[in-house]
Design a protein around this motif. Structure first.
Motif, PDB file in Angstrom:
ATOM      1  N   LEU A  10       0.831  -1.212   0.000  1.00 18.20           N
ATOM      2  CA  LEU A  10       0.000   0.000   0.000  1.00 18.20           C
ATOM      3  C   LEU A  10       0.861   1.256   0.000  1.00 18.20           C
ATOM      4  CD1 LEU A  10      -2.839  -0.948   2.501  1.00 18.20           C
ATOM      5  CD2 LEU A  10      -3.105  -0.426   0.075  1.00 18.20           C
ATOM      6  N   ALA A  11       1.918   1.253   0.803  1.00 18.87           N
ATOM      7  CA  ALA A  11       2.806   2.422   0.869  1.00 18.87           C
ATOM      8  C   ALA A  11       3.442   2.695  -0.490  1.00 18.87           C
ATOM      9  CB  ALA A  11       3.873   2.215   1.940  1.00 18.87           C
ATOM     10  N   GLU A  12       3.825   1.649  -1.209  1.00 17.79           N
ATOM     11  CA  GLU A  12       4.412   1.826  -2.544  1.00 17.79           C
ATOM     12  C   GLU A  12       3.393   2.418  -3.512  1.00 17.79           C
ATOM     13  OE1 GLU A  12       6.058  -1.898  -3.823  1.00 17.79           O
ATOM     14  OE2 GLU A  12       7.509  -1.938  -2.181  1.00 17.79           O
ATOM     15  N   THR A  13       2.163   1.917  -3.450  1.00 23.79           N
ATOM     16  CA  THR A  13       1.113   2.449  -4.319  1.00 23.79           C
ATOM     17  C   THR A  13       0.833   3.907  -3.984  1.00 23.79           C
ATOM     18  OG1 THR A  13       0.105   0.270  -4.561  1.00 23.79           O
ATOM     19  CG2 THR A  13      -1.301   2.176  -5.028  1.00 23.79           C
ATOM     20  N   ILE A  14       0.729   4.200  -2.705  1.00 25.53           N
ATOM     21  CA  ILE A  14       0.485   5.577  -2.263  1.00 25.53           C
ATOM     22  C   ILE A  14       1.614   6.490  -2.731  1.00 25.53           C
ATOM     23  CG2 ILE A  14       0.419   7.058  -0.201  1.00 25.53           C
ATOM     24  CD1 ILE A  14      -1.192   4.688   1.131  1.00 25.53           C
ATOM     25  N   GLU A  15       2.840   6.053  -2.547  1.00 28.99           N
ATOM     26  CA  GLU A  15       4.008   6.848  -2.967  1.00 28.99           C
ATOM     27  C   GLU A  15       3.961   7.127  -4.467  1.00 28.99           C
ATOM     28  OE1 GLU A  15       7.227   9.150  -2.220  1.00 28.99           O
ATOM     29  OE2 GLU A  15       6.141   8.036  -0.670  1.00 28.99           O
ATOM     30  N   SER A  16       3.540   6.138  -5.247  1.00 32.97           N
ATOM     31  CA  SER A  16       3.487   6.314  -6.707  1.00 32.97           C
ATOM     32  C   SER A  16       2.427   7.324  -7.125  1.00 32.97           C
ATOM     33  CB  SER A  16       3.227   4.975  -7.397  1.00 32.97           C
ATOM     34  OG  SER A  16       1.881   4.568  -7.234  1.00 32.97           O
ATOM     35  N   ARG A  17       1.483   7.608  -6.255  1.00 34.12           N
ATOM     36  CA  ARG A  17       0.404   8.538  -6.594  1.00 34.12           C
ATOM     37  C   ARG A  17       0.678   9.967  -6.127  1.00 34.12           C
ATOM     38  NH1 ARG A  17      -3.959   4.313  -6.354  1.00 34.12           N
ATOM     39  NH2 ARG A  17      -3.222   2.965  -8.023  1.00 34.12           N
ATOM     40  N   LYS A  18       1.783  10.163  -5.389  1.00 32.78           N
ATOM     41  CA  LYS A  18       2.082  11.504  -4.860  1.00 32.78           C
ATOM     42  C   LYS A  18       2.191  12.557  -5.951  1.00 32.78           C
ATOM     43  CE  LYS A  18       4.914  12.113  -1.173  1.00 32.78           C
ATOM     44  NZ  LYS A  18       6.109  11.885  -0.325  1.00 32.78           N
ATOM     45  N   VAL A  27      -6.138   8.985  -4.032  1.00 33.43           N
ATOM     46  CA  VAL A  27      -4.935   9.312  -3.254  1.00 33.43           C
ATOM     47  C   VAL A  27      -4.266  10.559  -3.821  1.00 33.43           C
ATOM     48  CG1 VAL A  27      -2.629   8.494  -2.580  1.00 33.43           C
ATOM     49  CG2 VAL A  27      -4.585   6.942  -2.455  1.00 33.43           C
ATOM     50  N   ALA A  28      -4.149  10.635  -5.134  1.00 30.90           N
ATOM     51  CA  ALA A  28      -3.547  11.821  -5.765  1.00 30.90           C
ATOM     52  C   ALA A  28      -4.357  13.068  -5.409  1.00 30.90           C
ATOM     53  CB  ALA A  28      -3.472  11.635  -7.273  1.00 30.90           C
ATOM     54  N   LYS A  29      -5.675  12.934  -5.404  1.00 25.11           N
ATOM     55  CA  LYS A  29      -6.536  14.072  -5.057  1.00 25.11           C
ATOM     56  C   LYS A  29      -6.254  14.534  -3.626  1.00 25.11           C
ATOM     57  CE  LYS A  29     -11.383  15.422  -4.928  1.00 25.11           C
ATOM     58  NZ  LYS A  29     -12.759  15.005  -5.194  1.00 25.11           N
ATOM     59  N   LEU A  30      -6.089  13.589  -2.699  1.00 25.55           N
ATOM     60  CA  LEU A  30      -5.764  13.963  -1.317  1.00 25.55           C
ATOM     61  C   LEU A  30      -4.419  14.674  -1.242  1.00 25.55           C
ATOM     62  CD1 LEU A  30      -6.914  10.953   0.903  1.00 25.55           C
ATOM     63  CD2 LEU A  30      -7.874  13.250   0.823  1.00 25.55           C
ATOM     64  N   PHE A  31      -3.423  14.142  -1.933  1.00 28.20           N
ATOM     65  CA  PHE A  31      -2.104  14.791  -1.918  1.00 28.20           C
ATOM     66  C   PHE A  31      -2.186  16.210  -2.466  1.00 28.20           C
ATOM     67  CE2 PHE A  31      -0.010  10.477  -1.767  1.00 28.20           C
ATOM     68  CZ  PHE A  31       0.593  10.682  -0.547  1.00 28.20           C
ATOM     69  N   HIS A  32      -2.939  16.397  -3.524  1.00 23.37           N
ATOM     70  CA  HIS A  32      -3.078  17.741  -4.104  1.00 23.37           C
ATOM     71  C   HIS A  32      -3.841  18.670  -3.169  1.00 23.37           C
ATOM     72  CE1 HIS A  32      -1.274  17.446  -8.136  1.00 23.37           C
ATOM     73  NE2 HIS A  32      -1.553  16.151  -8.004  1.00 23.37           N
TER      74      HIS A  32
END
Length: 108
Positions: A10-18, A27-32
């Motif tokens: 999950l952490a790898e997937t999350i990191e890839s969406r940053k 996840v990308a929307k949350l980071f933005h």
């Protein structure tokens, strides 16, 4: 029974969406949205976890805790941290009384 590898995946997937476009994933929307958006989701998921527990709905406790952990992983990634950082801290505390551990923290 699964182990911590799911946290790492999950952490790898999350990191890839940053750095992905905001409209490409949740996840990308949350980071933005920045830290405030992430913190708001953690507060929301925390409240939902509390209410599921209060209601005694064990399936919902599991479901909401999974949501909470997922959003905490997003917060860790926001700060450049990984699940292993938290796991090391938990390992450090293992076998130490909670009272002793809390007393050992540096006072500000």
């Amino acid at each position: 029974m699964s182990d911590t590898t799911i946290l790492h995946r999950l952490a790898e997937t999350i990191e890839s969406r940053k750095s992905a476009a905001a409209d490409s994933s949740y996840v990308a929307k949350l980071f933005h949205g920045g830290q405030d958006k992430i913190l708001k989701k953690i507060a929301e998921e925390s409240a939902e976890t509390l209410m599921a527990s209060k209601d005694g709905d064990l399936d919902q406790v599991i479901y909401e805790t999974a949501d909470l952990w997922f959003h905490c992983l997003i917060l860790l990634a926001h700060h450049g941290l990984k699940p292993d950082d938290v796991l090391r801290e938990l390992e450090r505390r293992e076998g130490i009384s909670g009272i002793t551990e809390k007393a050992s923290r540096t006072k500000e």
